[in-house]
Design a protein around this motif. Sequence first.
Motif, PDB file in Angstrom:
ATOM      1  N   ALA A  38       0.921  -1.239   0.044  1.00 29.46           N
ATOM      2  CA  ALA A  38       0.113  -0.153  -0.106  1.00 29.46           C
ATOM      3  C   ALA A  38       0.961   1.348   0.032  1.00 29.46           C
ATOM      4  O   ALA A  38       0.811   2.280  -0.707  1.00 29.46           O
ATOM      5  CB  ALA A  38      -0.846   0.093   1.098  1.00 29.46           C
ATOM      6  N   CYS A  39       2.062   1.288   0.927  1.00 29.42           N
ATOM      7  CA  CYS A  39       2.734   2.339   0.949  1.00 29.42           C
ATOM      8  C   CYS A  39       3.406   2.532  -0.518  1.00 29.42           C
ATOM      9  O   CYS A  39       3.782   3.418  -0.849  1.00 29.42           O
ATOM     10  CB  CYS A  39       3.869   2.140   2.069  1.00 29.42           C
ATOM     11  N   GLU A  83       7.127  11.466   4.693  1.00 26.96           N
ATOM     12  CA  GLU A  83       7.574  10.936   3.435  1.00 26.96           C
ATOM     13  C   GLU A  83       8.760  10.055   3.594  1.00 26.96           C
ATOM     14  O   GLU A  83       8.638   8.967   2.919  1.00 26.96           O
ATOM     15  CB  GLU A  83       8.030  12.320   2.691  1.00 26.96           C
ATOM     16  N   MET A  84       9.714  10.271   4.576  1.00 22.02           N
ATOM     17  CA  MET A  84      10.734   9.291   4.689  1.00 22.02           C
ATOM     18  C   MET A  84      10.447   7.933   5.083  1.00 22.02           C
ATOM     19  O   MET A  84      10.801   7.030   4.703  1.00 22.02           O
ATOM     20  CB  MET A  84      11.691   9.886   5.488  1.00 22.02           C
ATOM     21  N   PHE A  85       9.471   8.011   6.120  1.00 26.62           N
ATOM     22  CA  PHE A  85       9.042   6.835   6.736  1.00 26.62           C
ATOM     23  C   PHE A  85       8.196   5.975   5.514  1.00 26.62           C
ATOM     24  O   PHE A  85       8.182   4.667   5.443  1.00 26.62           O
ATOM     25  CB  PHE A  85       7.929   7.195   8.084  1.00 26.62           C
ATOM     26  N   LYS A 139       1.844   9.732  -9.300  1.00 31.31           N
ATOM     27  CA  LYS A 139       2.359  11.066  -9.459  1.00 31.31           C
ATOM     28  C   LYS A 139       1.814  12.168  -8.573  1.00 31.31           C
ATOM     29  O   LYS A 139       2.462  13.224  -8.597  1.00 31.31           O
ATOM     30  CB  LYS A 139       1.963  11.224 -10.880  1.00 31.31           C
ATOM     31  N   TYR A 140       0.544  12.036  -8.026  1.00 26.78           N
ATOM     32  CA  TYR A 140       0.051  13.094  -7.246  1.00 26.78           C
ATOM     33  C   TYR A 140       0.815  13.183  -5.772  1.00 26.78           C
ATOM     34  O   TYR A 140       0.895  14.472  -5.304  1.00 26.78           O
ATOM     35  CB  TYR A 140      -1.503  12.743  -6.811  1.00 26.78           C
ATOM     36  N   PHE A 141       1.520  12.182  -5.487  1.00 23.29           N
ATOM     37  CA  PHE A 141       2.259  12.168  -4.262  1.00 23.29           C
ATOM     38  C   PHE A 141       3.483  12.984  -4.704  1.00 23.29           C
ATOM     39  O   PHE A 141       4.010  13.540  -3.830  1.00 23.29           O
ATOM     40  CB  PHE A 141       2.583  10.627  -3.911  1.00 23.29           C
ATOM     41  N   GLU A 142       4.326  12.419  -5.762  1.00 26.29           N
ATOM     42  CA  GLU A 142       5.433  13.391  -6.316  1.00 26.29           C
ATOM     43  C   GLU A 142       4.970  14.936  -6.560  1.00 26.29           C
ATOM     44  O   GLU A 142       5.820  15.743  -6.191  1.00 26.29           O
ATOM     45  CB  GLU A 142       5.719  12.786  -7.702  1.00 26.29           C
TER      46      GLU A 142
END
Length: 1713
Positions: free
Chosen positions: A972-973, A1028-1030, A980-983
Amino acid sequence: MTTGGCRGQTAAAMKSRKLSFLEFWRSKKERGALLRRANQLKLHPSQMGRLLADSEVRAAIQNGKMASLLPPVGTEVFRRFTPASLGEIQERHEAEEKERKRRKKNKEVAEDDLPKPVGDLEERKPLPFVFGDPPPELLYTPLEELDPYYQSQKTFIVLSKGNVLHRFSAERPCYLLSPFSPLRTVAIKILIHSFFSLFIMMTLLTNCVFMTMSDPPAWSGIVEYVFIAVYTFETIVKVASRGFCVGKFTFLRDPWNWLDVMVVTTAYLIMFVNLGKLSVLWMVPRTLKLLAVIPVSGLKTTVRALVQSVKRLAGVTVLAALCLSVIALTALHLFMGSLKHRCVMIPLHSNQTSYEDVTYGYYDNKTGSSDFDFNEYINNQNSTYFLPGQVDALLCGNGSDAEVCPEGHLCVKGGRNPNYGFTSYDSFGWSLLSVFRLMTQDFRENLVQMTLQAAGKRCLIFFVLVFPVCLCLLSLVLAVVAMASGEQEEADVAEAKQKEKEFSQILKVLKRREEEEQAASRAALSEEQEGESRQSQERRSTAVEESEEDQRTCPLCWFVFADLLLKWNCCGYWRWLKQRLYTFITNPFFDLGIVVCLVLNTVFMAAEHYPMTEGFYWQLTVAHLVFTVIFLAEMILKLVALGLYGYFQVGWNVFDSIVVAVSLQELFLFSYLLNTLLLMRVLRLARWWPSLRMLLKFIWTSVKALRNLILVLLIMVFIFTIVGIQLFRKDYRDNVCHIALPRWHMNDFFHAFLIIVRILFGEWIETTWDCMEASGQTMCLIFFIMVLVIGKLLILTLFLTLLLSSVISDSLVAPDEKENNNLQIAIGLIKKAVAWNKTCILGCIRTLQGKKDHVNPDHRVDSMEENRKVYMDLNLVTSDQPVSEVKAHIESQRVPTAEIEFNRPENEEEQKKQQCDDVQKHPEVQQDEDDEARKGSTPEDCCSDKCYRCCPFLDVDTSQGSARIWSNFRRACFSIVQQKYFEILIIFIILLSSGALMFEDIHLQHRRVLKTVVETADQVFTFLFLLEMFLKWIAFGLKKYFTNAWCWLDFLILDVSLVSLTADILGFSQVGAIQSLRTLRALGPLRALSRFRGLRLAVEAVVRTVCSTWNMLLVFMVVWLIFSIMGVDLFAGRFYHCVNETSEESFSPSVVDNKTDCFSLINDNYTEARWKNAKFNFDSVPSGFLSLLVLATSTLWTDIMNAAVDAREVDIQPEYEANLQMYLFYICFIITTFFTFNLFIRVVIDNLQRHKSGRKPVFMTEEQQKTVKKLFLEKPQHPVPRPQNRCQSLLFDLVTRPCFEVFMVVLICLNVVTLMVETDEQSLEKEVILFFIHFTFIIIFFIEFLLKIIALRQHYFKDSFNIIDFIVITVSIVDIFLTELMEKFFVTSTLFPLLRVARVARILHLIPCARGTRTLLVAFLMSLPALFNIGLLLFIIMFTFSIFGMFNFAYVKKEEGIENMFNFETFGNSIVCMFMVTTSSGWAGLLRPLMNFPPDCDPNMENPGSTVTGDCVNPLVAVGFFASYILLTILLVVHMYIAVILETFSSGDAETLCEDDLQMFYKTWRRFDPDALQCIQYSELSDFCDSLQDPLRIPKPNTIRLIHMDLPLLPGDKIHCVDVLLALATQVSGDPGEMDSLKTRMEEQLKANTPKVSYEPISSTLQRKQEEVAASVIQRAYRKRLLQHGDAKETALESVGVSGGVSGSSHPGGALE
């Protein structure tokens, strides 16, 4: 309809496609080797004799170009020119004239097939190798022509020493002397004799020496008469030998002889007429004559190539003039009169606070008069405000973002402009000069600062837009000159290929002929002839020995002398000692020890500094003595081991001996010169360091290869120097009272030479201001701009020739290709020993621990692989297979291994490159590059294999239980971070966080609400980045995350933010370490680099460049280290001076002579005096490096050079120009930097071509390339249809006529001219006249708009120029009627007239001769994506450094470059400073205040409203900050230049046809096809192609070219329109994709205009010609057969008549039957 012929032509065109820049660059070594081989071609005398005497050899090579020049076998090659020869020439000339008229009438010969002169037999060239050496008695004797082209013309040749050919006209000179006249023969012998040229050259050099004299002796007038007599005699000799002007090869037909005419004419003219300053013109032709008489081969060719490159610059010159004019016009209307605003002190008896109040308060309300003249007051220098150390008053502005006057002063417009009044935008001329100064990058930071001070910071947008335009113009100039150099070299390479091909053909034929003769002689030899053959062999061997003796460079006696005295082999003990010492000195560890000593010696030399303690100085002295002894012992050992002869046979040994000799002299005779020469020890490292050796070889080879260009440059520098002295020396002397004599003047030759050299280095504007103030504006501007343009062109040509020269590239061998030297062998042995000891120690440890011996698995695998290969080979040998199959199989098994072993160094380099190239994408960005892999990909393992081995509990089964839930959560992550929306969200957060950093300036403490918002936003952004890092840890795993460079960058920046937040919470935010760590938050914007593909390409290119050039950068550092140590030796402690801190002026040496006098003043309570050191000095090697960086990149290099020139001794007050020879130190440094920078560019281009695959773009993505091609290369497909309405059709015909377009463009130019004539403070009458003129133009353009909109209807808006016209007309109307409303609510009306300038672009659309300019413009547009990517990277770096500078240097003391507007207090000011630093010019002025130490700054000063104390900063941080930014910007700007050059070269590969060319083709076709049948007769094709315009035109005679175009023929011998256009377009372009699109466009246009006519071709033009030739051959053979058969019958008839005449008489017709 088929177009097979056109496809074939397209393929042919593609084969002949020009090389791209990187392809051209890749082949430079092969071209260099070819050119070198071609220059060494020569036949032996025996081969030459066989070539001339053997008819079979001549027959075999009769098709050769050079061999065809030789006369028939049995005739003499060189024949004297006699009256009979002249008669034969006359006969051949008449016959050739008749033949030429016949061919011209019949149109049988194409232009390319006409006879042309042979290039190898041109005048003043040595004879080709095929002619051999002429007999000595024929030298300096008239001979018959060797060139077939001139054999029918009245010319003859004369050969001088060196077989140099001279060609003369056989006509009577001045109708007096015949070719056989003794007087003319003597004149010819005098003219071509080497002593005559030497005499003229020495006369010119002597004359040049007299030109350099400032105060020539009294008898120099007599010498001038001697010079004039010599030049007159030379001219008379040339006219007598060559003739004056009638016929070829006469005196005036040679442009070089025009210099003689100018020399003699100006000499006699000046004798009788006083021309004033124009009398200097007599010097120019005399100096230019040196180019004609200096005996250097290829010098005149170099000058011709320079002239050709100037012609190639016509297009870019037009484009540059247009762009500069538009920019200057824009600056005129934006900044007119702004630089006259200055801060004026408010009078003490006035209490007004504004300009109006002050001016009104000094007038009497009743009388309107006052005794106070306000204009005189504001123009008075005493009433204006000056910053300390500045010549011009402080500029100011009335805008909110302009410079604010100090308290008690008002900003008033008055006085003159800065820099003697020569820097302004008050008229178009001054504005153009300022813009030209921007383009040449000279002192432009000063212009930007003054403009921003007067007009406000918002005007920085103007300069931001101007900067890339100027950069691209310079890039286009570079590209055009590079293309000219490349084309010249391609021509040389083609000629060399032809020579080598023919030479190899001749050698092959001679060898085959010799083998045939030897075989025949061996077959015919008898036993009696064996003895003779042995004698002939002995004679042949004797001849070979003699030839070897002839090839010796020295006489035989020298070899005998060397054997007796230089080769030491005395006795057995001596030979035993030599053998042992030879073994010792050839041991690798001996070289390693020498290298270690050299490095230590360099370290000790670099350790010298000022001030040094006596003990440290003594240690350096002892170390120097020790190293001298070591190197002396090394030389003695080598001398004993090798002997004198063997020792001096090695060039490096000779160099070592020179260094040792200098060291010994320096021990006894201390001298700064000898001490400086000791730095040659550092260059000894080049013996073991290939990169340093390559640099030295590059410099030496470049000087030899480019000696002609360097000589031309030096002559031009000399010309400009003496012209400048003669023009301005008197004015400088006479105006010393008016203007203080500047340091850079033209009173003498040396100072004038320095000014010219400074202009060549790029600084011209300041010396131009001084000259204009002293001597007037017109002459100075003409002279200095001419020096700048010509000098820069020569420097640019020299730089690019040095860069692109194949001869130089061939001489350079990459370090990787060299064999291992002793140093590398020694290092390898040490590594093996260390590895063996390490293995033994580890084995012992493991044995003690009770473990088994550890075996290297890699070694085991390698051993097993070796054994497996050997076993397979043995098995194959013992098998029953045939031997051939066994060998083939063995080879197939061994090839991969061999390839692996061979490519191992390259693979190691690839690994290193990948380590440096770890500029990888984010994991999700990597997935973007492979969509298919992304769809089916799953999360990888979280940890590495080592982690799973160490912690087995981490390796769980994810298919069941809680592990399955964890796996689903990871998926899921993974799907989230791949969206692309996350980016997009992350990019948006990065932008917001970067924007939040902008507000953390010095004013944030006073804005509580904003501070709270910024701190809260920082916490939120930190939390989001942590989230974001996690997510990425979970999605990609720790292994993949921490093996990515970009993820590491995100991780480190996030760590900085987390540590900062934690420190704030715990109350440790004021700790120094935490504050320093917080500044690293400025790296946050760098996270955006990995989110855009274009940025990633730019970053990868830069990182690859850095990684591939680290070795070369280290070499450059060593070179700079040499100059830095030299600077320490020369200037350490000598830049100190006693200065008055109030006036910031140094005391005169007559007042303060040394340090003691200065401290005496201080002790006498003269508090303003201080013994102070310069900020940039050479007191230590690090300080020297910084000073050298300033010298190479900043405009403050003159301050360092002035300090060096004024320096005397340590602790002695400097004196004006006390050490003039120190100028040479800086000139040598700049020249060395020139070569090193050129070599750096070579390495950068090598890196680009090594990583470029195919013809893909380097700095842009393929999507960007497709987009820009779609925008700028595709043309409209449908022409505008003619309206049916009669009135509309008439208007349509009117507006589409070329004359209408010409008329409108003329009006546009007139409109622009009216905008140019506007000036500051113009009269009211002029303003009214200009208003009505502008109004008239608006009415005319509005009428044009109405006519076009009626005629073209909706198609009007399909043309971009029409859209521009519509916008301009609309804005102009708004400007007239709504000016006040627009100024009140929108923008100033000064912007509206500027939009009219955009219409000037229609000139490019109209003028046919602007095709080259349009091509360059298209090349610039095609490079826009690459420039955008690199520019965006540059902006992010600039943004990051601005934030970093704001965090670290906000509270620095304001002085010198740090002012009210230019500082690091706010982000706006900081980015303005970084923008100026980006130009690599004014950064040293910003660095100086940052290098202050107490008492220049106060570290304990309190800053109100801030917890930061002091106005001092760490100088090391400041130096590292500016140095790193300068190097990065230089690297990016270099890549920008390369990007434009690459696109410009690519634009030359295929010229794109525009719509105008197609319309021209259609209009011409209509004349030949009035019925619109789409076909014309084949017989009309020649006239049609000749009627076209360039680039489609093929002028007559064009029969051969049209046949080779292979056009399809339709029934009735017709040619179709599409086939003709495609074939002609292929001649221009050659791109198959463009041909397909062009065919589609044509078919659509033809279908729209006329019905489709479909025909099937029945033949082609080439096939038809072949059929005709075949038919003529058949007919000729048939006729010959008939003639032969007829002759046989006649012979039979005669025989019958003789033998049987009676019987024959009864049958008269029988014989005929």
